[in-house]
Design a protein around this motif. Structure first.
Motif, mmCIF file in Angstrom:
data_model
loop_
_atom_site.group_PDB
_atom_site.id
_atom_site.type_symbol
_atom_site.label_atom_id
_atom_site.label_comp_id
_atom_site.label_asym_id
_atom_site.label_seq_id
_atom_site.Cartn_x
_atom_site.Cartn_y
_atom_site.Cartn_z
ATOM 1 N N CYS A 1 0.829 -1.216 0.000
ATOM 2 C CA CYS A 1 0.000 0.000 0.000
ATOM 3 C C CYS A 1 0.861 1.263 0.000
ATOM 4 O O CYS A 1 0.572 2.229 -0.703
ATOM 5 C CB CYS A 1 -0.932 -0.009 1.208
ATOM 6 N N HIS B 1 -2.797 -3.817 -7.895
ATOM 7 C CA HIS B 1 -2.986 -3.580 -6.464
ATOM 8 C C HIS B 1 -4.324 -2.891 -6.203
ATOM 9 O O HIS B 1 -5.060 -3.272 -5.300
ATOM 10 C CB HIS B 1 -1.838 -2.744 -5.916
ATOM 11 N N CYS C 1 -7.286 -3.978 -3.622
ATOM 12 C CA CYS C 1 -7.157 -3.297 -2.328
ATOM 13 C C CYS C 1 -8.161 -2.151 -2.240
ATOM 14 O O CYS C 1 -7.945 -1.084 -2.811
ATOM 15 C CB CYS C 1 -5.731 -2.775 -2.153
ATOM 16 N N CYS D 1 -6.755 1.322 -1.011
ATOM 17 C CA CYS D 1 -5.990 2.101 -1.996
ATOM 18 C C CYS D 1 -6.893 2.569 -3.139
ATOM 19 O O CYS D 1 -6.691 3.659 -3.682
ATOM 20 C CB CYS D 1 -4.815 1.297 -2.537
HETATM 21 ZN ZN LIG Z 1 -3.336 -1.042 -0.775
#
Ligand SMILES: [Zn+2]
Length: 264
Positions: free
Chosen positions: A3, A29, A33, A36
Motif C-alpha cells: 500500500c 494492487h 485493495c 488504496c
Molecule cells: Zn493497498
C-alpha cells in the motif's frame, strides 16, 4: 507493491507517468485493495477540485485533459473496471459532498496517516499555487528578515522561528499570513533565479507529519515528495512544522532546507 508503494506513486499513476510495468502493478494492487482504490478516487477528486479552484488556467487544464484522453484508457476503461458495491457508491457520494465542503480537514481528522500526509502535501501545493496566482501575494514585501519576522508578531500566536535572512542564491521576497489546513501559517517567499519557493511555517502539533521515509538534511529529518509538478519538503522542528514548495528542482530545495537547518 504494498500500500505504501502504491500511495507514493498514485499521482504519477493517475497522470500516466509510470512505465507500463509499474502501471500494471499499481492497477493490479488497486483492483485488489479497497483502501488504496478509495485513495485513488479521493486523489482524483482532489485533482478535480484543484482544477476547479484554478479557473485562471484553462489552457493547462485543457491540455492535461487532452493528454489524459490520449493515454490508452486502460486505467479508466469501464469495461475492465470491477463495479463497486452499492455501499461503496453511497460512501463515494458522501465523500464527494464532504470533499466539496471541507476538502482537507476531513482527511486529516478521519483518515489514516498516509492520507493525512498526502493531504498535507496537497495543501502545501495548493497554497503555493494560490500565492503564485494572487494579485498581491505578499502582505509585506521586504529586503530584510529583520523587517519581515517582527511583522508577524501580533498576527500569529507563535513566532515563525525562521532565521535564514535570504542571500544571493535565495533572496527573501517577503511574507504573508495564510492558512494551512486548520491553522494559521507564516508564509515566506524566497526567490530562486526566476522561480519562487514558498515556505509555510505552522504550529506542528496535531498535524500528521510523515514519520517514515525521512532523509537527513543537516540536523533536520525531512520528508520529500513531489506533487502536480511541484517539489515539496516537509519537516518538523520542535514545536513548529515547515513546508517548502516550489517548481525548482529537488537539489535547489535541499540547498534551501540546509540553510534553514544551519541558521535556526
Ligand atoms: Zn493497498
Amino acid at each position: 507493491m504494498d500500500c505504501g508503494d502504491v500511495r507514493e506513486v498514485l499521482l504519477d499513476y493517475q497522470q500516466g507517468r509510470l512505465a507500463s510495468e509499474a502501471h500494471g502493478q499499481v492497477r493490479a494492487h488497486l483492483d485488489g485493495c479497497p483502501s488504496c482504490a478509495n485513495e485513488d478516487r479521493l486523489e482524483h477528486e482532489l485533482t478535480l477540485a484543484l482544477e476547479r479552484r484554478l479557473p485562471q488556467y484553462p489552457a493547462p487544464v485543457g491540455f492535461k485533459r487532452r493528454l489524459a484522453a490520449q493515454w490508452p484508457a486502460e486505467a479508466s476503461s469501464p469495461a475492465t473496471r470491477r463495479p463497486w458495491p452499492k455501499r461503496w457508491a453511497a460512501l463515494a457520494v458522501a465523500a464527494v459532498l464532504v470533499l466539496v465542503t471541507a476538502p482537507l480537514a476531513w482527511q486529516v481528522v478521519l483518515a489514516p496517516s498516509e492520507t493525512g500526509r498526502s493531504a498535507m502535501v496537497t495543501e502545501a501545493v495548493n497554497d503555493h499555487v494560490r500565492l503564485l496566482q494572487s494579485q498581491r501575494p505578499l502582505e509585506i514585501e521586504s529586503k530584510g528578515i529583520h523587517q519581515v519576522i517582527p511583522w508577524f508578531s501580533g498576527r500569529l500566536d507563535f513566532a515563525p522561528g525562521v532565521r535564514f535572512a535570504g542571500d544571493a542564491d535565495f533572496p527573501l521576497r517577503g511574507g504573508a499570513v495564510g492558512y494551512f489546513l486548520d491553522r494559521k501559517a507564516a508564509t515566506l517567499v524566497y526567490g530562486r533565479r526566476l522561480h519562487s519557493v514558498s515556505v509555510f511555517v505552522v504550529k506542528a502539533e496535531g498535524l500528521p507529519w510523515p514519520r517514515r521515509g525521512l532523509e537527513r538534511v543537516g540536523r533536520l529529518e525531512v520528508y520529500r515528495t513531489s506533487s502536480r509538478g511541484f517539489n515539496v519538503m516537509l519537516w518538523r522542528d520542535g514545536e513548529l512544522g515547515y513546508a517548502l514548495v516550489s517548481d525548482v528542482g529537488p537539489k535547489d530545495l535541499t540547498l534551501l532546507a540546509e540553510k534553514f537547518a544551519s541558521s535556526s
